[in-house]
Design a protein around this motif. Sequence first.
Motif, mmCIF file in Angstrom:
data_model
loop_
_atom_site.group_PDB
_atom_site.id
_atom_site.type_symbol
_atom_site.label_atom_id
_atom_site.label_comp_id
_atom_site.label_asym_id
_atom_site.label_seq_id
_atom_site.Cartn_x
_atom_site.Cartn_y
_atom_site.Cartn_z
ATOM 1 N N PHE A 1 36.341 -5.560 33.426
ATOM 2 C CA PHE A 1 35.677 -6.255 32.313
ATOM 3 C C PHE A 1 34.533 -5.409 31.761
ATOM 4 N N ASN A 2 33.655 -4.971 32.663
ATOM 5 C CA ASN A 2 32.530 -4.136 32.230
ATOM 6 C C ASN A 2 32.999 -2.804 31.661
ATOM 7 N N GLY A 3 34.108 -2.281 32.213
ATOM 8 C CA GLY A 3 34.623 -1.009 31.716
ATOM 9 C C GLY A 3 35.024 -1.074 30.261
ATOM 10 N N GLN A 4 35.631 -2.199 29.848
ATOM 11 C CA GLN A 4 36.050 -2.346 28.457
ATOM 12 C C GLN A 4 34.872 -2.587 27.521
ATOM 13 N N LEU A 5 33.789 -3.106 28.078
ATOM 14 C CA LEU A 5 32.628 -3.413 27.243
ATOM 15 C C LEU A 5 31.601 -2.287 27.214
ATOM 16 N N TRP A 6 31.181 -1.817 28.410
ATOM 17 C CA TRP A 6 29.988 -0.979 28.487
ATOM 18 C C TRP A 6 30.229 0.449 28.956
ATOM 19 N N SER A 7 31.355 0.721 29.640
ATOM 20 C CA SER A 7 31.517 2.070 30.189
ATOM 21 C C SER A 7 31.505 3.100 29.067
ATOM 22 N N SER A 8 30.852 4.214 29.312
ATOM 23 C CA SER A 8 30.690 5.228 28.263
ATOM 24 C C SER A 8 32.011 5.865 27.856
ATOM 25 N N GLY A 9 33.021 5.781 28.721
ATOM 26 C CA GLY A 9 34.302 6.384 28.391
ATOM 27 C C GLY A 9 35.259 5.458 27.676
ATOM 28 N N ARG A 10 35.133 4.128 27.910
ATOM 29 C CA ARG A 10 36.080 3.178 27.322
ATOM 30 C C ARG A 10 35.422 1.943 26.719
ATOM 31 N N GLY A 11 34.131 1.813 26.831
ATOM 32 C CA GLY A 11 33.463 0.610 26.354
ATOM 33 C C GLY A 11 33.513 0.472 24.841
ATOM 34 N N ILE A 12 33.901 -0.713 24.380
ATOM 35 C CA ILE A 12 34.022 -0.957 22.945
ATOM 36 C C ILE A 12 32.681 -0.794 22.234
ATOM 37 N N ILE A 13 31.591 -1.054 22.932
ATOM 38 C CA ILE A 13 30.267 -0.922 22.319
ATOM 39 C C ILE A 13 29.992 0.529 21.939
ATOM 40 N N TRP A 14 30.474 1.471 22.747
ATOM 41 C CA TRP A 14 30.255 2.886 22.457
ATOM 42 C C TRP A 14 31.099 3.349 21.273
ATOM 43 N N TYR A 15 32.304 2.806 21.162
ATOM 44 C CA TYR A 15 33.213 3.251 20.108
ATOM 45 C C TYR A 15 33.022 2.476 18.804
ATOM 46 N N ALA A 16 32.392 1.321 18.871
ATOM 47 C CA ALA A 16 32.105 0.523 17.673
ATOM 48 C C ALA A 16 30.689 -0.035 17.788
ATOM 49 N N PRO A 17 29.670 0.810 17.622
ATOM 50 C CA PRO A 17 28.278 0.370 17.803
ATOM 51 C C PRO A 17 27.862 -0.844 16.971
ATOM 52 N N PRO A 18 28.433 -1.085 15.770
ATOM 53 C CA PRO A 18 28.040 -2.306 15.051
ATOM 54 C C PRO A 18 28.287 -3.587 15.834
ATOM 55 N N LEU A 19 29.156 -3.533 16.853
ATOM 56 C CA LEU A 19 29.395 -4.732 17.660
ATOM 57 C C LEU A 19 28.184 -5.107 18.508
ATOM 58 N N LEU A 20 27.178 -4.249 18.552
ATOM 59 C CA LEU A 20 25.925 -4.638 19.200
ATOM 60 C C LEU A 20 25.307 -5.847 18.502
ATOM 61 N N LEU A 21 25.667 -6.033 17.244
ATOM 62 C CA LEU A 21 25.149 -7.164 16.468
ATOM 63 C C LEU A 21 26.018 -8.409 16.616
#
Length: 274
Positions: free
Chosen positions: A1-21
């Motif tokens: 779960f955390n890997g898909q969200l926050w991991s620097s290699g696969r986290g969606i937040i890293w690949y789509a930073p606007p999702l921080l909002l």
Amino acid sequence: FNGQLWSSGRGIIWYAPPLLLLPAGLWLFRSRDPHVALLCLLMALSHLLLYAKWVAWDGAGAWGPRFLNTVLPFMVLPLAAFLETLRGWRTPGRTSLLLAVVLLAVPVQVAGLTINMNAFFSATRSAETSYYRIADSAIVGHLRFATRQLRTLYNLHVAPNSVVLRDGFDYSEGRPAQVPRWTLPAATIAVRAQSFVAAVTLALDSCAVQPGPAQVTLEVGQQPLVVSHQPCPPRSYHLLVPSKSNTVRLGATAWEPSAVGIQRDGRLGVLLRH
């Protein structure tokens, strides 16, 4: 779960930073259309939980968390409520926050679009390391590759006293160094002289060519300097390249490694050692 969200290699937040909002967007969106806001939240959570339990949660050879691509529209939709609050640009704090996450997204998109992802996968040593260490992540790796490409372009078109293997070369035998590497039967080297003449030294080796040493021809501009010479034992050629003739053309007798039992495709020329 955390890997898909926050991991620097696969986290969606890293690949789509606007999702921080996204949390702020959901909070604002629920007051406007709570049912659609709930649908967006459930769609995102269901996919996150489903693939978090799967052994290949990372999606393997892909750029970012590809399993979340199908629900990305549901994750982006609530951001419309956040954007609506920026109408009239009367909220400098929120506007600055939006610009910040958009600027964070730019290098990520550039890295993904300009570099073939297979270049990173072939160079990475450990998938686990690339997932959880920022320095080893795909985004940073792609930016490194892009930086090298820009440096090559600079050396090729701008930098003085630079020598660039322009075309007609196989992959490097001494990665990550540029040489040694085999040439193809015809190769071109670009030279940018800072003054009127640049001194270039090419160390060539045709001893490994089978069934026998290859013949080599060297031209500066349109002027042949070395014709039908066999660099075996290996030999260094010292060339003076005028600024007006900024290319060195190297020709060699073609041979096919696969024809002599070597597992390597294509036709080669000679080995450029340095």
